[in-house]
Motif scaffolding. Structure first.
Motif, PDB file in Angstrom:
ATOM      1  N   UNK A   9       0.810  -1.235   0.000  1.00  0.00           N
ATOM      2  CA  UNK A   9       0.000   0.000   0.000  1.00  0.00           C
ATOM      3  C   UNK A   9       0.833   1.270   0.000  1.00  0.00           C
ATOM      4  N   UNK A  10       1.937   1.285   0.761  1.00  0.00           N
ATOM      5  CA  UNK A  10       2.782   2.478   0.849  1.00  0.00           C
ATOM      6  C   UNK A  10       3.281   2.899  -0.524  1.00  0.00           C
ATOM      7  N   UNK A  11       3.774   1.947  -1.312  1.00  0.00           N
ATOM      8  CA  UNK A  11       4.315   2.265  -2.633  1.00  0.00           C
ATOM      9  C   UNK A  11       3.221   2.385  -3.693  1.00  0.00           C
ATOM     10  N   UNK A  12       2.071   1.796  -3.428  1.00  0.00           N
ATOM     11  CA  UNK A  12       0.909   2.002  -4.299  1.00  0.00           C
ATOM     12  C   UNK A  12       0.515   3.477  -4.292  1.00  0.00           C
ATOM     13  N   UNK A  13       0.446   4.049  -3.085  1.00  0.00           N
ATOM     14  CA  UNK A  13       0.095   5.469  -2.975  1.00  0.00           C
ATOM     15  C   UNK A  13       1.231   6.365  -3.453  1.00  0.00           C
ATOM     16  N   UNK A  14       2.473   5.946  -3.212  1.00  0.00           N
ATOM     17  CA  UNK A  14       3.612   6.727  -3.693  1.00  0.00           C
ATOM     18  C   UNK A  14       3.621   6.790  -5.223  1.00  0.00           C
ATOM     19  N   UNK A  15       3.257   5.677  -5.860  1.00  0.00           N
ATOM     20  CA  UNK A  15       3.175   5.654  -7.331  1.00  0.00           C
ATOM     21  C   UNK A  15       2.127   6.642  -7.835  1.00  0.00           C
ATOM     22  N   UNK A  16       0.977   6.668  -7.191  1.00  0.00           N
ATOM     23  CA  UNK A  16      -0.072   7.597  -7.616  1.00  0.00           C
ATOM     24  C   UNK A  16       0.282   9.038  -7.293  1.00  0.00           C
ATOM     25  N   UNK A  17       1.028   9.261  -6.203  1.00  0.00           N
ATOM     26  CA  UNK A  17       1.502  10.607  -5.898  1.00  0.00           C
ATOM     27  C   UNK A  17       2.458  11.091  -6.988  1.00  0.00           C
ATOM     28  N   UNK A  18       3.349  10.205  -7.440  1.00  0.00           N
ATOM     29  CA  UNK A  18       4.283  10.562  -8.514  1.00  0.00           C
ATOM     30  C   UNK A  18       3.539  10.869  -9.809  1.00  0.00           C
ATOM     31  N   UNK A  19       2.496  10.088 -10.087  1.00  0.00           N
ATOM     32  CA  UNK A  19       1.698  10.327 -11.299  1.00  0.00           C
ATOM     33  C   UNK A  19       0.982  11.678 -11.222  1.00  0.00           C
ATOM     34  N   UNK A  20       0.438  11.997 -10.050  1.00  0.00           N
ATOM     35  CA  UNK A  20      -0.249  13.286  -9.876  1.00  0.00           C
ATOM     36  C   UNK A  20       0.729  14.455 -10.011  1.00  0.00           C
ATOM     37  N   UNK A  21       1.916  14.301  -9.420  1.00  0.00           N
ATOM     38  CA  UNK A  21       2.947  15.337  -9.565  1.00  0.00           C
ATOM     39  C   UNK A  21       3.313  15.524 -11.031  1.00  0.00           C
ATOM     40  N   UNK A  22       3.429  14.397 -11.727  1.00  0.00           N
ATOM     41  CA  UNK A  22       3.766  14.427 -13.156  1.00  0.00           C
ATOM     42  C   UNK A  22       2.713  15.194 -13.946  1.00  0.00           C
ATOM     43  N   UNK A  23       1.448  14.920 -13.655  1.00  0.00           N
ATOM     44  CA  UNK A  23       0.353  15.607 -14.356  1.00  0.00           C
ATOM     45  C   UNK A  23       0.284  17.083 -13.964  1.00  0.00           C
ATOM     46  N   UNK A  24       0.509  17.386 -12.673  1.00  0.00           N
ATOM     47  CA  UNK A  24       0.412  18.761 -12.196  1.00  0.00           C
ATOM     48  C   UNK A  24       1.436  19.663 -12.869  1.00  0.00           C
ATOM     49  N   UNK A  25       2.681  19.226 -12.889  1.00  0.00           N
ATOM     50  CA  UNK A  25       3.724  20.066 -13.471  1.00  0.00           C
ATOM     51  C   UNK A  25       3.626  20.086 -15.002  1.00  0.00           C
TER      52      UNK A  25
END
Length: 302
Positions: A49-65
């Motif tokens: 779960x920890x890295x599942x959420x980290x993966x989605x956080x990275x994807x959101x950061x990618x989309x945001x920038x």
């Protein structure tokens, strides 16, 4: 039909240097987050779960920038300032969507750490795959709702006079300065809902960490305490940098300093997402070992 985004400078040479600097930051950012996304997908040891959420956080950061920086770089290279009305609507919607979703994911990550440290025996039952997907979906739904509220509320207003946005992307505070509508009820309600959402997430994160730190301080061995702090402190740094700068950008009193507004927005929309992978992975042994393993596999294939 269009707006004009403000430039940091009118000097063409400085604009080229600016484009080069932001291009370098953007490429480094892409590399950082793509590495995290691929490692957490390919390595079986990171299917937690920890890295599942980290993966989605990275994807959101990618989309945001990616919503703001490429357009800014393009304008610097072509020496233009324009952004069409529809592009501006879409940009505002996506920024609000990604920022709202990221706030939700950061809150969920604090809950994940709370369950892992305070209730380790029940961790697998509580943080099941189905629960993780549901929590992630709720975060995206909240972000999408904020995106719709902010974009419809802002662009339901009438714009008159100058069309120059004192910002490097379409953001609510900068656009409100261009409106000639006497009543801002819709956008005021939207911003209030957004602030309440961010504040409630911040309260949930704070409560989670009160329980986490009270549990960690009861651990007798310093090694285990250090491990617990190592997984929690990066998350606290990311939350503080992202939420606090976002709150400052939206709630600070109107200023006559466009440069200050630009710097605050650059920090929460560019600098903070760029630092997230570094903060999370600098001392993360699992990510490092997965990266070394992947590099070894690539060498073996060659």
């Amino acid at each position: 039909m269009e707006f004009m985004l403000v430039r940091f400078t009118e000097n063409q040479m400085l604009l080229r240097l600016q484009a080069g600097l932001f291009s370098l930051i953007y490429l480094v950012f892409l590399l950082e987050n793509l590495i995290i996304i691929f490692l957490t997908i390919l390595d079986q040891h990171l299917h937690t779960p920890m890295y599942f959420f980290l993966r989605h956080l990275s994807f959101l950061d990618l989309c945001l920038i990616s919503t703001t920086v490429p357009k800014f770089i393009f304008n610097c290279i072509t020496f233009t300032e324009s952004i069409s009305y529809l592009e501006c609507v879409l940009q505002l919607f996506l920024v609000a969507l990604m920022a709202g979703s990221e706030t939700g994911i950061l809150t969920v990550m604090s809950y994940d750490r709370y369950v892992a440290i305070c209730h380790p025996l029940h961790y697998e039952a509580v943080m099941s795959k189905r629960t993780c997907v549901q929590l992630m979906a709720v975060s995206w739904f909240n972000g999408g709702s904020l995106g719709i509220l902010y974009s419809t509320g802002t662009f339901s207003l009438n714009f008159c006079g100058s069309n120059k946005i004192h910002q490097f992307f379409c953001d609510v505070p900068a656009l409100l300065k261009l409106t000639c509508s006497q009543e801002h009820a819709t956008i005021t309600v939207s911003v209030a809902i957004g602030v309440c959402y961010a504040f409630s997430c911040l309260v949930c994160i704070a409560v989670s960490y009160v329980y986490i730190f009270s549990t960690v301080l009861k651990i007798r061995t310093r090694v285990n305490q250090s491990k617990a702090f190592a997984t929690c402190l990066p998350h606290l740094v990311v939350v503080s940098a992202f939420l606090l700068t976002g709150v400052v950008a939206y709630l600070k009193p109107p200023s006559n300093s466009p440069l200050l507004d630009l710097l605050v927005s650059v920090f929460y929309s560019v600098v903070s997402p760029t630092l997230n992978p570094v903060i999370y992975c600098l001392k993360n042994k699992d990510i490092k070992s997965a990266l070394v393993k992947s590099c070894g596999m690539l060498k073996a294939v060659e």
